[in-house]
Design a protein around this motif. Sequence first.
Motif, mmCIF file in Angstrom:
data_model
loop_
_atom_site.group_PDB
_atom_site.id
_atom_site.type_symbol
_atom_site.label_atom_id
_atom_site.label_comp_id
_atom_site.label_asym_id
_atom_site.label_seq_id
_atom_site.Cartn_x
_atom_site.Cartn_y
_atom_site.Cartn_z
ATOM 1 N N LYS A 284 8.278 28.857 8.722
ATOM 2 C CA LYS A 284 8.235 27.400 8.623
ATOM 3 C C LYS A 284 7.668 26.955 7.288
ATOM 4 C CE LYS A 284 5.874 27.087 12.524
ATOM 5 N NZ LYS A 284 6.017 28.454 13.074
ATOM 6 N N THR A 285 6.692 27.715 6.794
ATOM 7 C CA THR A 285 6.047 27.302 5.551
ATOM 8 C C THR A 285 7.045 27.225 4.399
ATOM 9 O OG1 THR A 285 4.182 28.576 6.375
ATOM 10 C CG2 THR A 285 3.978 27.679 4.171
ATOM 11 N N MET A 286 7.994 28.143 4.376
ATOM 12 C CA MET A 286 8.980 28.124 3.303
ATOM 13 C C MET A 286 9.857 26.882 3.377
ATOM 14 S SD MET A 286 9.889 29.366 0.591
ATOM 15 C CE MET A 286 8.692 30.697 0.615
ATOM 16 N N GLN A 314 -5.080 29.020 3.137
ATOM 17 C CA GLN A 314 -3.959 29.958 3.122
ATOM 18 C C GLN A 314 -2.656 29.296 2.637
ATOM 19 O OE1 GLN A 314 -2.856 32.023 6.939
ATOM 20 N NE2 GLN A 314 -4.353 33.402 6.057
ATOM 21 N N HIS A 315 -2.404 28.109 3.152
ATOM 22 C CA HIS A 315 -1.212 27.374 2.726
ATOM 23 C C HIS A 315 -1.273 27.059 1.240
ATOM 24 C CE1 HIS A 315 1.056 26.812 6.290
ATOM 25 N NE2 HIS A 315 0.124 26.145 6.924
ATOM 26 N N TYR A 316 -2.454 26.660 0.829
ATOM 27 C CA TYR A 316 -2.632 26.299 -0.572
ATOM 28 C C TYR A 316 -2.266 27.476 -1.474
ATOM 29 C CZ TYR A 316 -5.220 25.796 -4.929
ATOM 30 O OH TYR A 316 -5.578 25.784 -6.250
ATOM 31 N N ILE A 376 2.645 18.163 8.493
ATOM 32 C CA ILE A 376 1.544 18.475 9.388
ATOM 33 C C ILE A 376 1.812 19.811 10.048
ATOM 34 C CG2 ILE A 376 0.226 17.659 11.337
ATOM 35 C CD1 ILE A 376 1.338 14.923 10.766
ATOM 36 N N ASP A 377 0.930 20.765 9.805
ATOM 37 C CA ASP A 377 1.137 22.093 10.370
ATOM 38 C C ASP A 377 0.305 22.257 11.626
ATOM 39 O OD1 ASP A 377 2.052 24.685 10.615
ATOM 40 O OD2 ASP A 377 0.407 25.509 9.445
ATOM 41 N N GLU A 378 0.942 22.641 12.691
ATOM 42 C CA GLU A 378 0.248 22.910 13.952
ATOM 43 C C GLU A 378 -0.670 21.758 14.327
ATOM 44 O OE1 GLU A 378 1.230 25.296 15.575
ATOM 45 O OE2 GLU A 378 1.837 26.894 14.219
#
Length: 671
Positions: A284-286, A314-316, A376-378
């Motif tokens: 999903k992040t990609m 981590q996302h950063y 918005i993640d999770e």
Amino acid sequence: MNLFSEVEELKGIGPKTAETLKKYGIRTVRDFFYNLPRDYENFEAPTTISEIQPGKVVIKGKIDKISTRRARKRNLSITEGVISDKTGAIKVVWFNQSYRKSQFSPEKEYYFTGNYELKNGRYSLISPSAALVSDIDTSAGLNPIYVAHGALKSHDFKRLVNASREKFAEIPDFLPTVKAGVRQKSLFEAHFPTSIKAVQAARDYLAYEELFELILAARLNKRENDKLKASGVPFELEKVKDFLAGLPFELTKAQKRAAWEIFQDMEKNTPMNRLLQGDVGSGKTMVAALAAYEVALSGHQVALLAPTAILATQHYENLKRTLEPFKIAVALLTGATKDKKSLKENIRAGKIDLVVGTHALLTDDTEFAKLGLVIIDEQHRFGVEQRQKLALKSPAGLAPHLLSMTATPIPRSLQLTIFGDLDVSVLNELPKGRQPVKTTILPEIEMREKLYPAILGTVGARNQVYWVCKAIEDNPRAETTSVKARASKLQQLFPKLEIAFLHGRMKPAEKDEIMARFAGGKIDILVSTTVIEVGVDVPNASLMVIENAESYGLAQIHQLRGRVGRGQVASSCYLLTTGDAAPSRRLRELEKSSDGFYLAEVDLKLRGPGEIYGALQHGALDLRIASLSDTKLISRAQKDVLEFLKNPENMVKYEELRRIIAKYQQITTLN
Ligand code: ADP
Ligand code: MG
């Protein structure tokens, strides 16, 4: 009677009681009526011992052979006895209630109400309440049990409800879609039950009410959303191609489809409201990175919100690595950020293209020059109201596009109804080469033989282990091993290994520190509560142990085990079960399937709509009465909502409904 008056308007509720009630969210007369019993004891038809099944039971019998002993664990006393009726006998256990030993006379009959369940390999009645048969008025039939709130116990609620008995007749009708008086009757039945069947019907109606509210709110949110304006983000094919060419892998088909749906939404001048649903590890992040890339190219800013500082960091790091080569400025804003002031200035000046942070990012005094997209993640809640606030922040009064991401699979039937205000993209495919996590159910007693060698093997190969426990502290009643106790036990067993624990009550800085050490390979075994559930990515972890596996939902275990299997090595997951009963059919599905959507459907089916009493589905949707498995009720409510909305007058006419759904509308429930 005004349902929205303060509770102290009701007879018998003085300032002190009112204060307690309010502390627990019971503010209005309406709240009071809707504070339903959590359960009912059925003294009229107790279960005979020969027919006992695991779960909640009422037994009418005598008790004998009571004794109390100290358990090995400190501060734990165990009182045991034998309850018998004409048909048989069962064991009964109380924890830390040694007064029970002298409470009973062996020749008298009592009602015992409690859970009949497996403990240490044997079925027993666990910590039941007890009442003398001669003390109970069985003509009353069902006895409602309320959740205790502070000093207010179940019987206090019974007393208070009784004092307002007459008031039920004044409760007005609520929904135009049901017969007059149904609401009044249902609420009365719930508090003054006459039969199991009638209680069930009453709760069905109240569940319908709740679903009606939820679905109506979702529909109205959609309408509101469609009225907002956003600035369109042009799709730049060539630049997207450049971006993809730079990735170390090819996107999955599902990722491409989702990205395409997002690009199309964002080209429009109404804000996107899309949910990206994908199993753990589906990438999903990609997809989010692609969306952020496009928005940044168009000269707008992006905010990505993560539920924890660990995840935000981590996302950063991930996004910085992916996006900075394209001259996109990425920044991190969490509680630990040093120079917040100058960072915020840069955000305000439009010098930062993508800010990653926790929720505080939006409620804070952070202002954007040109916010174009919020990801918005999770994150489970984000509504029209918040979006309107964001629109106010941006000078042109334009609302940002919104992309929510979740790994919680929501069955299709529910997507279309309850989540009617969202468009959904699904990543139903994992990147190539991903090996499914080999899952094994293991009775706790076989741990030494089967699990410990696996742990040593994993650590020996320089990989790492997650160990998930239910509780933070020891709880004698629950008899589960706590995070702390498990960590120290493991440390004794494996003195040479680096073992740490993690739980939600630790300070954020402490948690971050431990996660950072684990991510850096400095910890061999991380014992943790489910706080690791959300999104953490440590590819070097390849073994997961989940204690008390039977107590989790399948989707939740699936999400947990998704924390392993992210790297090159084959990963495994052990589901520990207590007792010697065969593992449930439900749990065995996890050994067979690695499809999160399938598992969610199984859970929905196996949990069944029969769960009227007891563990009603709280949590996820904040449903107090209805359950997501009430598919019939859901579709009826949906049909009725659409009918209701056809008449624009209705929203004006039904004031109570309008006030009630306002709370849902502020926060759209995404998950
Ligand atoms: P999740 O959907 O659980 O958030 P992530 O976005 O964290 O999944 O992705 C999991 C891992 O898979 C990351 O390390 C990511 O770089 C990698 N990944 C993403 N897409 C692909 C792909 N198409 N092919 C191979 N690996 C991928
Ligand atoms: Mg993720």
